[in-house]
Scaffold this motif. Structure first.
Motif, mmCIF file in Angstrom:
data_model
loop_
_atom_site.group_PDB
_atom_site.id
_atom_site.type_symbol
_atom_site.label_atom_id
_atom_site.label_comp_id
_atom_site.label_asym_id
_atom_site.label_seq_id
_atom_site.Cartn_x
_atom_site.Cartn_y
_atom_site.Cartn_z
ATOM 1 N N ARG A 241 0.704 -1.224 0.123
ATOM 2 C CA ARG A 241 -0.115 0.101 0.130
ATOM 3 C C ARG A 241 0.944 1.503 0.092
ATOM 4 N NH1 ARG A 241 0.036 -4.163 3.644
ATOM 5 N NH2 ARG A 241 -0.265 -3.029 5.380
ATOM 6 N N SER A 276 -1.856 -1.178 -3.935
ATOM 7 C CA SER A 276 -2.916 -0.160 -4.173
ATOM 8 C C SER A 276 -2.215 1.422 -3.772
ATOM 9 C CB SER A 276 -3.932 -0.335 -3.182
ATOM 10 O OG SER A 276 -3.446 -0.385 -1.894
ATOM 11 N N ARG A 278 -3.166 4.903 -2.116
ATOM 12 C CA ARG A 278 -4.373 5.516 -1.172
ATOM 13 C C ARG A 278 -3.924 6.830 -0.869
ATOM 14 N NH1 ARG A 278 -4.861 0.397 2.598
ATOM 15 N NH2 ARG A 278 -5.382 -1.435 1.273
#
Length: 354
Positions: A241, A276, A278
């Protein structure tokens, strides 16, 4: 009428037009001294915090500013003492407080008593727990979802928010990598627990991550943007992330950010690793602020979390005292010479030494 010991007017810093050129568009204005209304307190500011986003505010880059016309108040955070309080205020005169609120670059500030944080003393050591500390702790927990045993990369690790992020990740049981710009900062980062400091002026960040972290990085706390962002995306582990905190490399430009060279291929890169990207914007996490500020102060009192203040004592234009020095402090942030949270001593009444 204001209290007998208070001046009849206050001075504050305002932006006179929209531009990322902070110094060119700020000016000192004077207002009548306000009186606290129902449930309000009047705070005499001692210290105000400097943030990279101060330039974003003068540039008008936030959505809520579309309805604001210059001149407008600026500054995000302040620390001081209550000098007047309404009859039903839960906080007495003399109470030390800090707050996160627009318009902090002022000698005095009126706020609702329930919008401030009482603190043990008006020491500057508490102010890093506001914008910088909340950003680090909440984003790593709520957005990055850090877990014990994970590898966490903190960019600009010796800065105001980076220092808290390093310590927060270590407290969570993570292996922490931190980027910085000098050998002095490398030594500093080692002292606060950073496992692998990287001086990017001497070592190639991309090569270090490729050679030493072959399985990738689980969580990236990314504040720089541009090429650093691209390297970090490409260095993510499976299910990694990346938290976009900001993109400071581009704040001083008219565009506000440096475009990513790998943006077109990012969907494929993320898909191949189930990773991902974010975003984190502090104002979307307001409900978490009281709990996290309380927790950080508790950890500080227990000796588990340290703050570091830089008021420009070693800068040619420092130390920073008074509203007149705020532009110097903002520019200092972009020199990459600071270590810790940059602040300005508004009334010049206390030493910044902790």
């Amino acid at each position: 009428m204001p209290g007998t010991n208070l001046p009849r007017t206050l001075r504050k810093l305002v932006a006179t037009q929209f531009s990322p050129k902070f110094r060119d568009v700020v000016a000192i204005a004077e207002d009548p001294m306000p009186q606290p209304g129902d449930g309000e307190i009047l705070i005499k500011n001692r210290y105000v915090g400097i943030n990279a986003s101060d330039i974003n505010v003068t540039a008008g880059r936030y959505g809520h500013q579309s309805k604001i016309k210059p001149p407008f108040d600026i500054g995000f955070e302040g620390l001081g003492e209550v000098v007047q309080a309404s009859k039903n205020s839960p906080l007495p005169v003399g109470q030390a407080v800090m707050y996160f609120n627009h318009g902090a670059f002022s000698e005095y500030k009126v706020l609702k008593a329930n919008r401030v944080f009482p603190i043990p003393s008006p020491s500057p050591q508490f102010l890093p727990f506001l914008v910088s500390g909340i950003t680090a702790s909440v984003s790593l927990d709520k957005v990055g979802e850090i877990k014990k045993g994970e590898t966490v990369l903190i960019t600009a690790a010796a800065g105001g928010t980076g220092i808290i992020a390093v310590q927060w990740a270590k407290l969570a049981g993570c292996h922490v990598i931190g980027t910085c710009s000098t050998d002095a900062k490398v030594e500093f980062l080692k002292k606060i627990g950073c496992d692998r400091p990287i001086n990017y002026n001497k070592e190639n960040l991309k090569e270090v991550l490729k050679n030493e972290y072959k399985n990738g990085v689980d969580v990236v706390y990314e504040t720089i943007g541009g090429e650093v962002f691209d390297i970090c995306v490409n260095s993510l582990a499976v299910k990694g992330r990346l938290i976009v905190i900001g993109f400071i490399e581009g704040y001083q430009t008219e565009l506000g950010f440096k475009p990513s060279r790998t943006m077109a291929t990012i969907p494929v890169r993320l898909l191949n690793k189930s990773s991902s990207i974010r975003g984190f914007f502090l104002e979307h996490f307001v409900s978490d602020i009281p709990r996290y500020v309380t927790k950080m102060i508790q950890l500080q009192q227990e000796g588990k979390l340290k703050t570091f203040v830089d008021m420009g004592e070693n800068y040619e234009k420092g130390p920073f005292r008074g509203l007149e020095s705020i532009a110097d402090a903002v520019e200092y942030l972009y020199t990459k010479k600071s270590i810790g949270k940059i602040m300005v001593n508004i009334d010049g009444g206390q030493s910044s030494k902790l």
